[in-house]
Design a protein around this motif. Structure first.
Motif, short mmCIF file in Angstrom:
data_model
loop_
_atom_site.label_atom_id
_atom_site.label_comp_id
_atom_site.label_asym_id
_atom_site.label_seq_id
_atom_site.Cartn_x
_atom_site.Cartn_y
_atom_site.Cartn_z
N LEU A 28 0.81 -1.15 -0.04
CA LEU A 28 0.14 -0.18 -0.05
C LEU A 28 0.83 1.53 0.06
O LEU A 28 0.41 2.15 -0.68
CB LEU A 28 -0.67 0.01 1.50
N LEU A 29 2.00 1.38 0.56
CA LEU A 29 2.94 2.32 0.81
C LEU A 29 3.46 2.64 -0.70
O LEU A 29 3.33 3.85 -1.20
CB LEU A 29 4.03 2.13 1.81
N VAL A 30 3.90 1.39 -1.53
CA VAL A 30 4.23 1.59 -2.63
C VAL A 30 3.21 2.17 -3.62
O VAL A 30 3.55 3.06 -4.38
CB VAL A 30 5.17 0.46 -3.36
N ALA A 31 2.21 1.51 -3.61
CA ALA A 31 1.02 1.92 -4.44
C ALA A 31 0.52 3.31 -4.15
O ALA A 31 0.22 4.21 -5.21
CB ALA A 31 -0.20 1.12 -4.29
N GLY A 32 0.68 3.81 -2.89
CA GLY A 32 0.41 5.21 -2.45
C GLY A 32 1.21 6.29 -3.24
O GLY A 32 1.02 7.36 -3.37
N LEU A 33 2.54 5.83 -2.84
CA LEU A 33 3.69 6.57 -3.58
C LEU A 33 3.42 6.76 -5.00
O LEU A 33 3.41 7.85 -5.70
CB LEU A 33 4.95 6.05 -2.95
N PHE A 34 3.13 5.40 -5.58
CA PHE A 34 3.02 5.58 -7.05
C PHE A 34 1.80 6.44 -7.55
O PHE A 34 1.99 7.27 -8.41
CB PHE A 34 2.74 4.00 -7.62
N VAL A 35 0.66 6.34 -6.88
CA VAL A 35 -0.37 7.34 -7.18
C VAL A 35 -0.06 8.64 -6.94
O VAL A 35 -0.45 9.49 -7.83
CB VAL A 35 -1.74 6.82 -6.25
N ALA A 36 0.52 9.09 -5.77
CA ALA A 36 0.85 10.48 -5.56
C ALA A 36 1.76 10.93 -6.59
O ALA A 36 1.41 11.93 -7.05
CB ALA A 36 1.67 10.45 -4.28
N LEU A 37 2.95 10.03 -6.92
CA LEU A 37 3.54 10.46 -8.01
C LEU A 37 2.94 10.51 -9.36
O LEU A 37 3.15 11.47 -10.15
CB LEU A 37 4.60 9.43 -8.17
N LEU A 190 -3.06 4.09 -15.32
CA LEU A 190 -3.54 2.74 -14.92
C LEU A 190 -2.99 1.71 -15.39
O LEU A 190 -2.72 0.63 -14.99
CB LEU A 190 -4.93 2.78 -15.28
N VAL A 191 -2.42 1.85 -16.51
CA VAL A 191 -1.75 0.53 -17.34
C VAL A 191 -0.39 0.13 -16.50
O VAL A 191 -0.15 -0.93 -16.18
CB VAL A 191 -1.45 1.10 -18.96
N LEU A 192 0.32 1.40 -16.25
CA LEU A 192 1.43 1.20 -15.37
C LEU A 192 1.12 0.49 -13.82
O LEU A 192 1.98 -0.16 -13.32
CB LEU A 192 2.13 2.70 -15.38
N LEU A 193 0.20 0.97 -13.38
CA LEU A 193 -0.31 0.44 -11.99
C LEU A 193 -0.48 -0.88 -12.05
O LEU A 193 -0.19 -1.73 -11.16
CB LEU A 193 -1.58 1.32 -11.62
N PHE A 195 0.59 -2.92 -14.04
CA PHE A 195 1.72 -3.92 -14.27
C PHE A 195 2.97 -3.70 -12.93
O PHE A 195 3.29 -4.57 -12.58
CB PHE A 195 2.44 -3.03 -15.40
N CYS A 196 2.66 -2.84 -12.03
CA CYS A 196 3.52 -2.46 -11.15
C CYS A 196 3.04 -3.09 -9.80
O CYS A 196 3.77 -3.58 -9.06
CB CYS A 196 3.80 -0.95 -10.59
N VAL A 197 1.72 -3.26 -9.61
CA VAL A 197 1.20 -3.83 -8.42
C VAL A 197 1.69 -5.06 -8.26
O VAL A 197 2.21 -5.64 -7.21
CB VAL A 197 -0.25 -3.78 -8.46
N PRO A 198 1.29 -6.39 -9.34
CA PRO A 198 2.20 -7.64 -9.09
C PRO A 198 3.46 -7.48 -8.80
O PRO A 198 4.11 -8.28 -8.05
CB PRO A 198 1.64 -8.36 -10.24
N VAL A 199 4.31 -6.78 -9.57
CA VAL A 199 5.84 -6.56 -9.27
C VAL A 199 5.81 -6.15 -7.79
O VAL A 199 6.89 -6.68 -6.98
CB VAL A 199 6.46 -5.76 -10.34
N THR A 200 5.26 -5.20 -7.30
CA THR A 200 5.36 -4.69 -5.99
C THR A 200 5.09 -5.95 -5.06
O THR A 200 5.84 -6.05 -4.06
CB THR A 200 4.52 -3.44 -5.67
N PHE A 201 4.13 -6.52 -5.26
CA PHE A 201 3.84 -7.71 -4.44
C PHE A 201 4.70 -8.81 -4.44
O PHE A 201 5.29 -9.31 -3.36
CB PHE A 201 2.38 -8.45 -4.97
N HIS A 202 5.40 -9.09 -5.63
CA HIS A 202 6.37 -9.99 -5.61
C HIS A 202 7.69 -9.57 -4.68
O HIS A 202 8.18 -10.20 -4.17
CB HIS A 202 6.75 -10.37 -6.99
#
Length: 735
Positions: A28-37, A190-193, A195-202
């Motif tokens: 959630l921290l990474v996703a939140g930072l990604f959304v903010a950016l 959204l496309v990048l998100l 892609f990034c969420v599974p990578v972030t989970f991993h």
């Protein structure tokens, strides 16, 4: 967190309670930072795209204006206004240009792209057009609706201004531009998100996995398994943490082993101690079917050990105890496992650790020169008797200690559970009684508790216990006072209170005749309370007559252990009115060191009330300086065994000097017991001993004799020749 608003802090706490998983928080921290950016990126991109759009519109307007200007040159030169008007209308028909005009100032004609007008119409010259004509340079005006450009139309041959070309280009609305820009960027985000969420989970799973492993290891360690592996091979921060945790666990394990050793292992003989013996006995009292397990306890007390300890010192005494412990353990191992002993399989400790019937025989040191052995049901009464006789013979064999040949004996008392008692306390007490019965008949033998009931001395002990109970009810307990003398000023500075029993048939009995009975029967608490009460009453009486006399009273371990001891002491002080600061309790060194924490807790409120404490018989136990600092004592009483050997034993003189020096460094007072000669007194005075007591000054005496004696005490000590004439040591002061 400092500086954080309370609302934000509360929100963080709520979110933390909702999201306990470290991995989830990380994602959630990474996703939140990604959304903010992404939001910041969209805003910046929108601003830049908007600027680009504005520049594009201006560029388009300038290009169209330049085109109109070039088209207008030949038409203005030849006055072909109709053709120019048609061309302007075709340019405006593209939809980009709102209005296109050409001003011919020579004939005051304006040609535009509006079909509703004609170059014959008298049209007002636009200000921007007029400005371009007057200045001869390009003029641009931008507004929210569009861009206006006015360019001079020049003859390329002679650079003459033929007219002015004007173009008005409509600008797309900002809202429309922003909507298009945001829509495009949001789709990209959204496309990048996705892609990034599974990578972030991993990545989070790989990041958290070593932490989870370390946490599981910590839980394993907390469950008691200190051998759990740590991921110390890692070179990152997790590896550093794991190595630090491993080192911490190793330290805790070592400390726990040390604590267990201090709590359950005798430091001298390395045998189990009293507490370990008690737990072993209590743990084996009941069989799985609920029935009591039959066990025999052999209480072993060494004969003549004190004489050897006093003569050769504690080092030789400890070495003797070690040798006796080894003999007892070796014999027990031989008896329980003769085959294993014969073939040499396993250590002694291992062999003794497994007994018949699922129970373990055990030999322990209870304290001093006392040992105890518990034997399980597998041994019959005949086997136990044989074992006891073998133990006596084993112990009485001469021992070689530091080149000296020594010999001790063993008095053994045997009691059986559950026949001779219902619990550990009763069994051990009865084994102790049987041991004393063995000592009374000469020692170096074994005696069974169930066989002494018909013994005359056993009946005498029972009768004495009953008489002592009656004595306490009839107020037959008396007290006497032995004075304490200041070694420097020779003034009476206090008195030690000693108990006496005014027996109606046997006369005045010394404590040696009844203290053991009082201890074993539990009457010592009542006896101690009575002695304390009598002492405080007499002290108060002296105080009322103008004589302030500090009084010392002996306290036993059973008094300290009994609940309510502190309250009882304070009650006696309040009842008698005797000041607490004039009362001192004397506790033997052995008692103080047996349970330093318990003694400290019990004595703390008494110390706060003003009562002082002294360690009695100091030098005969195993004091720890660390414990001494935590205990409330302020006085050392040097044991009389050291004082009696001052003249003949260099070691005793060294010990006394060391005790006095240690007392000075700890700011303790020193009282020497058993001073009987002037030479002892002079030695103690020269080496800084504070106070002395003994037959040189006076024997214990009743209160009235003490009072009269103390008034005439300050006389010169008799010389050696005078004492020789009197025929006894210290007779000048003896009561």
């Amino acid at each position: 967190m400092p500086g954080t608003p309370r609302t934000v802090t509360k929100l963080i706490e709520v979110l933390s309670s909702w999201l306990p998983s470290l991995r989830t928080r990380f994602v959630l921290l990474v996703a939140g930072l990604f959304v903010a950016l992404s939001v910041v990126m969209i805003m910046v991109a929108s601003y830049l795209d908007l600027k680009d759009e504005e520049q594009r519109v201006v560029s388009d307007a300038r290009a169209i204006g330049a085109t109109v200007s070039r088209l207008a040159v030949p038409h203005l030169t030849n006055h072909h206004y109709l053709i120019l008007e048609q061309e302007l209308e075709s340019i405006a028909a593209s939809g980009v240009v709102e209005l296109a005009q050409v001003l011919d100032p020579a004939r005051a004609v304006t040609i535009d792209s509006d079909p509703a007008t004609s170059y014959f119409d008298d049209l007002e010259t636009l200000p921007l057009v007029q400005m371009a004509f007057d200045t001869g340079i390009e003029q641009t005006h931008q507004s929210r609706k569009g861009v206006e450009i006015a360019l001079p139309v020049r003859d390329m041959k002679d650079d003459q201004v033929l007219g002015v070309a004007y173009v008005s280009v409509t600008r797309t609305s900002v809202d429309g531009i922003l909507f298009a820009i945001w829509g495009r960027n949001i789709v990209i985000t959204l496309v990048l998100l996705v892609f990034c969420v599974p990578v972030t989970f991993h990545f989070a799973e790989n990041f958290v996995r070593p932490i989870k492993e370390l946490t599981q290891t910590a839980h394993t360690v907390s469950a008691g398994n200190f051998d759990a592996p740590f991921p110390v091979e890692r070179t990152d921060e997790i590896g550093v943490l794991a190595r630090a945790y491993r080192d911490m666990v190793a330290t805790i394990r070592n400390n726990m082993a040390r604590i267990h050793e201090l709590a359950y292992v005798d430091p001298v003989t390395r045998l189990p101690n009293r507490e370990s013996f008690r737990q072993h006995f209590n743990g084996n009292m009941t069989a799985p079917d609920g029935k009591p397990n039959r066990m025999s306890v052999l209480f072993v007390d060494l004969d003549r050990f004190k004489r050897i300890n006093d003569s050769y010192g504690h080092d030789h005494g400890d070495a003797l105890l070690k040798e006796v412990a080894a003999r007892l353990r070796g014999l027990l191992n031989t008896v329980c496992h003769p085959l294993e002993t014969a073939i040499g399989s396993g250590s002694t400790a291992d062999a003794v650790g497994h007994g018949p019937a699922g129970l373990s025989p055990l030999v322990a040191r209870l304290g001093g020169d006392e040992f105890a052995i518990v034997m399980p049901e597998g041994k019959s009464a005949t086997d136990i008797r044989t074992l006891a006789e073998d133990l006596v013979q084993c112990v009485e064999q001469p021992l070689e200690i530091s080149g000296l040949t020594m010999a001790v004996g063993a008095s053994i008392g045997v009691s059986t559970y559950p026949d001779d008692g219902e619990d550990y306390t009763a069994i051990l007490k009865n084994a102790d009684i049987a041991m004393y019965a063995a000592k009374r008949t000469g020692g170096n033998r074994a005696c069974f508790y169930n066989e002494i009931e018909s013994d005359t001395r056993a009946r005498e002990r029972i009768r004495l216990e009953a008489e002592l109970k009656t004595a306490l009810l009839r107020d037959e307990i008396r007290i006497v006072f032995q004075p304490k003398i200041d070694c420097a000023s020779m003034k009476v500075v206090g008195a030690e209170v000693l108990a006496r029993w005014d027996h109606p048939e046997r006369g005045m009995l010394a404590p040696g005749c009844f203290i053991d009975v009082a201890e074993e029967s539990g009457l010592i608490a009542k006896l101690g309370d009575r002695v304390m009460e009598l002492a405080c009453l007499q002290g108060r009486a002296w105080l009322d007559r103008g004589r302030s006399m500090p009084i010392a009273v002996n306290v036993s371990i059973r008094q300290l252990e009994k609940p309510g001891f502190t309250a009882r002491v304070l009650e006696i002080l309040n009842f008698t009115g005797f000041p607490a600061e004039l009362l001192q309790f004397e506790v033997t060194e052995t008692v103080a060191m047996a349970d330093p924490e318990g003694v400290s807790q019990t004595t703390k409120p008494l110390l706060e009330a003003g009562i002082t404490f002294a360690i009695d018989d100091f030098g005969t136990g195993y004091s720890s300086l660390a414990h001494l600092q935590r205990l409330p004592f302020n006085t050392f009483k040097i044991d009389r065994s050291f004082i009696s050997r001052l003249a003949a034993d260099h070691h005793s003189r060294s010990i006394v000097q060391t005790i006095i020096a240690m007392a000075k460094s700890l700011n303790y007072e020193v009282v020497a017991e058993g001073v009987e000669t002037e030479e002892q007194h002079v030695f103690l005075k020269e080496h800084g001993c504070t106070t002395a007591q003994g037959f040189l000054f006076a024997r214990p005496m009743p209160a009235d004799r003490f009072e009269s004696w103390s008034r005439g005490f300050l006389q010169p000590l008799p010389s050696a020749a005078d004492r020789g004439n009197t025929g006894r040591t210290g007779s000048h002061f003896a009561a």
